[in-house]
Every structure is written in C-alpha cells, then in structure tokens.
Enzyme design. Structure first.
Site, mmCIF file in Angstrom:
data_model
loop_
_atom_site.group_PDB
_atom_site.id
_atom_site.type_symbol
_atom_site.label_atom_id
_atom_site.label_comp_id
_atom_site.label_asym_id
_atom_site.label_seq_id
_atom_site.Cartn_x
_atom_site.Cartn_y
_atom_site.Cartn_z
ATOM 1 N N GLY A 125 0.824 -1.208 0.000
ATOM 2 C CA GLY A 125 0.000 0.000 0.000
ATOM 3 C C GLY A 125 0.850 1.246 0.000
ATOM 4 C CG ASN A 126 -0.272 4.662 -1.561
ATOM 5 O OD1 ASN A 126 -0.979 5.499 -1.005
ATOM 6 N ND2 ASN A 126 -0.673 3.982 -2.637
#
Ligand code: C5P
Length: 417
Positions: A213-214
């Site tokens: 993810g980020n």
C-alpha cells in the site's frame, strides 16, 4: 414550491424582508421562522404580513399541528438568512432548542445558509469549523459579501444581496444540475457539470492478509470532492483506501486495487466534464497473489516477490478522451521530489507532457510532507502553458483553489452552449 425562511438575530434581518418579497412574488409559499433574537430586529407582524402565513418560533405553539416536524418535512427548500455565528453553531452541533433548529433537523430537501456577522466572528476558527461541518453534510453555506458592516468596520461578513440569495436558493432547489446559467454561475460555477475524482491509495494484495500500500490518506481527494460539490457539480468519488470519510452528497464508488480503480474510473469518466486523478495508484502489483497466507519456511529461505507494472490510468484516461474527442478536462496530481539531476518543477513539466493531461497539480513531497497531513502546498501547471499557479494552506483551501482553476479552465475551453 414550499420554502421555509429561517431568520437569525442579526441586523441584516431587515434585508430579508426583501428576500421574502422576491420569493412570494415568484409564486412560492413561504413560512418564516424567526429566532427569538430575530424578532427583536423585525417583528412577527412584518413576517406574517409579507408571507401571508402565520409565524411562530416556538415548538409549543400550535402543538396539534406538530410544526417542528411538519415544516421541515414539507419544505422543498430551507433558506436561513441572516445565518448568525450562533445559528451556524447550533445547526452544526445539531441542537434543537427552538422551532428553526428543530425544522433544520427534520429537513429533507436542500438547505442554504446566507451568513452575516462581523468579520472577526466569521473568520474565527470556531465559526469556520462549523461552516465546514455543515458543508461536509451537504448544506450550502454561501460566502458572506465584503463591505460595510453594522458599525464603523468593514470586511467580509455582509449578508449577500437578497437577489443573490434568491438566485442561489432557486439554483439549489433546481437540484443545481440545470442551473449553471445566468446569475447562479457565479455562485455555483460547476452547476450542471459532472466531476469524477479518484482519491486515497490503492492496495495490492500479496496474500489474503497482506498487501502493498502507500501512505495516501485521501484527505486531498475528499476536499476536492467537497469543493466540487459546493461549486454545484454532480460528483463521483472513486475511493481507494481512505482514512477520512467521503463527503455527503457525492456518489461513492469504493475500490481496492489499481486494476479496480482503472475499471471504475474508465466507467465513471464516461459522461464526466472533469476527471481528477488524485489517488495514489500503486505503480506495481505482485505478479502472483497467493491464495493462502505466505508462511515462514522451515529451510529459512525467504520468499521473493515479483512485481509487474500497473497500467497508467491517467495516461489512459487522456487517450480515451482524445480518441472519443469529448469535451473533457483531465487533471493529474504529481508528488515529486527534486534530486541532483533536476528540481521538482522540471520533473513535473516533463510529467505533464508525458501524461498529456490538461492540468497537473504538483506537490513537493518528503518524509513529513503531504501524505496524511492536513496542510498542503501545490503548484498548478497547465498544458496550455499558462504561468504556474501556487496555492497553499489547508487541504480544503488548496481544493478550493484547484476547483476554481478547473471551473475557469472549463468555461474557457468548453463554454456552455
Ligand atoms: O507517474 P506518477 O505516479 O507520478 O503520476 C501521478 C499521477 O498519475 C496521479 O494523478 C496519479 O493518480 C496517476 N497515476 C495513474 N496510474 C498509475 C500511477 C499514477 O493514473 N499507475
């Protein structure tokens, strides 16, 4: 149309008599609900005479008629003018201590507040937070006009002119959609336009429990969606993982991965006047997604994850737009860091050309900058070569500037026919 006209306790209440006149002369059935304080400025007899309807401000009058429920339910539109700091605070916190605030809680149709107060009161953080809360719930709060106030002071805080409130109210009641012409265009520059926005950060699954993810929180995309909605647009929000709730009054399409976001954006973009890619899309995804949790191995060898590239959605949206030849504005975002080979703006200019979008909103990122923060500082680059435009402040302030710029660009490039 059945209109409830709530009147707050400010000196500008006298101007609301003209607003009432405009509504009745246009054939609307208006019930005025003044607050207790409002009746100190303009009496009940004036409101009754001008509206032709009985006027009360107490939930204990005409109890068998259950006015505190009926009026809000039956109203096609509720307009509150002048909306004082006190009234905005009571509405934002959902209080129900007089007939007007009860009616606001029962409202089923659109609600418009036209504020009037001294500049300091309007700019106070408490008032601004209340306005933000109301707007986030889909209520329209007009900006006050600037000019001479009650005493010797002047600045933002004047009640907008009755004609401007009248136009805004009718545009709102028309569902904002087909009201993007004439006077209302100044207040709702995106009325009649559809805006599709992606927000948040995608998550690329590795196995049933893990993902890549980020750090995107979705705050900037959500602020853009709220600003576009407040400008009168129909908003579709394609949301990947977000840490903040979607604003009220927008169509929410939830996705998880880059490929899902691509599908959702391509479909939502069709028929949209503006497409904004504010989401942080993973550039790569794991080539294989394990159906079971990846376990530590007995032989102590560690797993190797192979990544494959995700499609560049922004680039594809531009290509689809160009192929179809539609009148659509495509806006990208870029989080850039400078390095020894070039500064942030140089890289951003190159990205604007590569992606082919009309506007690129560039923010300078670092470990503590932008992601998840409430403040942002951006530069807007344009394919047309206009001077770069800077904006900074809260993500809501930045969203307002970006939406303003988009509205201006849209009416310049694709004027209404
Ligand atoms: O290339 P870069 O990721 O810096 O570009 C950022 C812009 O491109 C953003 O508007 C982002 O939403 C979009 N993007 C995309 N598809 C990707 C990666 C980024 O549409 N795979």
């Amino acid at each position: 149309m059945r209109i409830v006209l709530g009147v707050g306790g400010g000196i500008a209440a006298y101007k609301v008599a003209s607003l009432l006149r405009l509504f009745t002369e246009a054939g609307h059935d208006v019930t005025v609900i003044p607050t207790e304080a409002a009746t100190r400025f303009v009496g009940v007899a004036t409101w009754e005479a001008l509206s032709g309807n009985p006027v009360s401000n107490s939930v204990f009058d005409d109890v068998p008629l259950v006015n505190h429920v009926r009026l809000g339910h039956e109203a096609d539109l509720i307009v509150v003018a002048p909306a004082t700091a006190d009234l905005l605070a009571r509405a934002a916190t959902g209080q129900a201590n007089d007939l007007l605030t009860n009616t606001l809680l029962m409202a089923r149709g659109p609600v418009l507040f036209a504020p009037a107060m001294h500049t300091e009161m309007w700019q106070h953080a408490a008032t601004q937070a209340n306005v933000e809360t109301l707007r986030s719930r889909g209520v329209t709060v007009l900006e006050p006009a600037s000019g001479r106030l009650t005493g010797s002071d002047s600045g933002p805080g004047r009640l907008p002119e009755p004609e401007a409130i009248f136009d805004a109210a009718l545009a709102l009641a028309d569902g904002l959609r087909d009201a993007g012409t004439g006077e209302s265009e100044g207040i709702f520059p995106l009325a009649g336009r559809t805006v599709t926005i992606s927000a948040g950060g995608t998550r690329e699954p590795l196995d049933p429990v893990r993902f890549l993810g980020n750090r995107s929180s979705g705050k900037q995309g959500v602020a853009l969606a709220a600003a576009a909605r407040d400008a009168g647009a129909t908003v579709r929000l394609v949301a990947a993982h977000m840490e903040v709730p979607a604003p009220a009054g927008v169509e929410l399409i939830e996705v998880e991965t880059a490929l899902q976001l691509r599908e959702a954006m391509l479909s939502a973009a069709a028929g949209s006047d503006v497409v904004i890619m504010a989401a942080a899309v993973a550039d790569f995804r794991p080539a294989d997604v394990s159906g079971t949790k990846i376990k530590k191995r007995d032989d102590h060898t560690d797993p190797v994850i192979t990544l494959v590239r995700n499609p560049d959605i922004l680039h594809e949206l531009v290509a689809v737009r160009d192929d179809a030849g539609t009148s659509q504005l495509v806006v990208g975002f870029a989080a850039e860091t400078g390095d020894a080979h070039g500064d942030v703006l140089e890289y951003a200019e190159a990205k604007l050309k590569r992606k082919g979008c009309d506007l690129l909103v560039v923010n300078h990122v670092g470990a503590d900058k932008v992601f998840g923060q409430d403040h942002n500082s951006v530069v807007i680059l344009s394919r047309g070569g206009a001077e770069p435009q800077s904006a900074s402040g809260s993500k809501h302030d930045v969203a307002a500037v970006v939406i303003d710029r988009i509205s201006a660009e849209l009416s310049r490039v694709f004027p209404r026919t």
